[in-house]
Design an enzyme around this catalytic site. Sequence first.
Site, mmCIF file in Angstrom:
data_model
loop_
_atom_site.group_PDB
_atom_site.id
_atom_site.type_symbol
_atom_site.label_atom_id
_atom_site.label_comp_id
_atom_site.label_asym_id
_atom_site.label_seq_id
_atom_site.Cartn_x
_atom_site.Cartn_y
_atom_site.Cartn_z
ATOM 1 N N LYS A 216 29.419 54.460 61.577
ATOM 2 C CA LYS A 216 29.096 54.088 60.249
ATOM 3 C C LYS A 216 30.006 52.753 59.986
ATOM 4 O O LYS A 216 31.021 52.666 60.643
ATOM 5 C CB LYS A 216 29.897 55.307 59.574
ATOM 6 C CG LYS A 216 29.594 54.953 57.785
ATOM 7 C CD LYS A 216 30.004 56.337 57.199
ATOM 8 C CE LYS A 216 30.043 56.347 55.720
ATOM 9 N NZ LYS A 216 30.320 57.509 55.101
ATOM 10 N N SER B 247 27.197 59.501 52.145
ATOM 11 C CA SER B 247 27.095 58.058 52.374
ATOM 12 C C SER B 247 26.700 57.569 53.785
ATOM 13 O O SER B 247 26.414 56.340 53.998
ATOM 14 C CB SER B 247 28.224 57.476 51.907
ATOM 15 O OG SER B 247 29.474 57.836 52.636
ATOM 16 N N SER C 127 29.773 63.269 52.651
ATOM 17 C CA SER C 127 28.969 62.168 53.345
ATOM 18 C C SER C 127 28.583 62.477 54.592
ATOM 19 O O SER C 127 27.883 61.447 55.114
ATOM 20 C CB SER C 127 29.932 61.010 53.212
ATOM 21 O OG SER C 127 29.691 60.520 51.748
HETATM 22 N N1 GLN Z 1 28.874 61.336 47.412
HETATM 23 C C1 GLN Z 1 30.242 61.616 47.063
HETATM 24 C C2 GLN Z 1 30.644 60.505 46.443
HETATM 25 O O1 GLN Z 1 29.873 59.396 46.199
HETATM 26 C C3 GLN Z 1 30.842 61.808 48.395
HETATM 27 C C4 GLN Z 1 30.944 60.395 49.112
HETATM 28 C C5 GLN Z 1 31.738 60.468 50.439
HETATM 29 O O2 GLN Z 1 31.782 61.834 51.062
HETATM 30 N N2 GLN Z 1 31.918 59.668 51.257
HETATM 31 O O3 GLN Z 1 31.715 60.231 46.141
#
Ligand code: GLN
Length: 468
Positions: free
Chosen positions: A75, A150, A174
Amino acid sequence: MVWDKLPELVEKVRAGEVSAVSLVQQSIDKAKESEDYHALLEINNQALEQAKSIDERIAKGEKDGALLGIPFVAKDNFLTHHTKTTAASKLLDNFQAPYQATAIEKLEAEGAIMIGKANLDEFAHGSSTENSAYGPTKNPHDKSRVPGGSSGGSAAAVALGIVPFALGTDTGGSIRLPASFCGVVGYKPTYGLVSRYGVIAMASSTDVIGPITRNVSDSGYLLDILAGQDPLDSTTIEREKSYQSKAHNLKGLKVGIVSEHMGEGVDSSVKASIQSAIDKLKEAGAEIVEIDMELNELALAAYYVIAPAEISSNLARYDGVKYGVSAENAGDLLETYLKFRGEGFGEEPIRRILTGTFVLSSGYQDAYYKQAQKVRTQITEEYARAFEKVDVLIGPTAPTPPFKLGEKQDPLSMYLSDSMTIATNLAGLPAISLPVATDDLPVGLHLQGAQRTDKKLLDIAMSVEDLL
Ligand code: GLN
């Protein structure tokens, strides 16, 4: 060639049946062929050279390395030497990291080759990868849908067959949500088990990094390489001896179903797939218990106070002086800050910086931040009570199958995609998402274990995967 399991693939490289160069070439070709999906932000143009030097080592008889010649992607919030690190933000458009993340170092030390950087929601804020400043990734099973987020680029790269594994980060879901949406395995370790040194911080009290793979045993194989204390990350904890997965007896296994995760607001196709997985577990002799976890329902609200608070602190370092693109033609220092931050950050990071600053501000801190921390403690205690009764908690990873690109315009409906994964992060637990059989779009089965029971959770998950 379809990717074998990692140990088998490594054996082939070691035996000289396939070369590291041919594997890396295969990854790069596949990445180019699948450009339409926009899983990757950048290809590492040193990757073939790195593969060549591994092949030369093998020719000389130096065949050590648990990932000898294996390509992967990370990532783009992992700091890496041979590519930029942008966190999918305009603010870090040209950022070249001065050092590498511990996780990347560990994989490279075993002979793995990073072929590129995967797309994500800007600074990992999001659930669909649509918040990337460089455009969204598309779901490998249906181009009109999101891959989840994400770590959407990482999950899509594995599902597309570009690489046999990818690295992601999980702050509120994520790794698991995109794994669920893309039909692959996503593993979130216990908080602190894997060093986060050199990974761009989002919310430091819940951030973890972990693998996205084609099967459970590969996740265990990678955790075995990644886990352990790191002097460069003081939050790291002691590891267990081995994480290489072994089958776990399902007969007599106590499985808890979180009632709230199979109730209202859950898509009927998701419910049906998960129910059929539960039925199979029952047939295999598992003891199924329903567990009410009312406090779990408060996790989303608590997270959207705590995470923005930490985000606003972590993102304060991007001031246009040390990192990233400098604001051009700005006047004094304040103007530099305003211009750089105002133009560099996208809408979602700005929303979180504002919320986070607000909940930490004097007069509001007790009402929001402290309150959320109390809820967090209660959620952790509720989990501890549940794990006195069961070995593992299961349910869907997400309330819906992958949704359409552009479908969720208001932030709250996007946030709800994480309603089943966020509590895990607040409590620091290990969890995994596995694909279950469906006729249509992918659905993920979510398994959560007690803190520091990663090995047991992976063993159970491997047996569940076999069963399903
Ligand atoms: N979707 C969650 C957020 O927007 C988690 C994001 C993540 O785990 N990086 O914060």
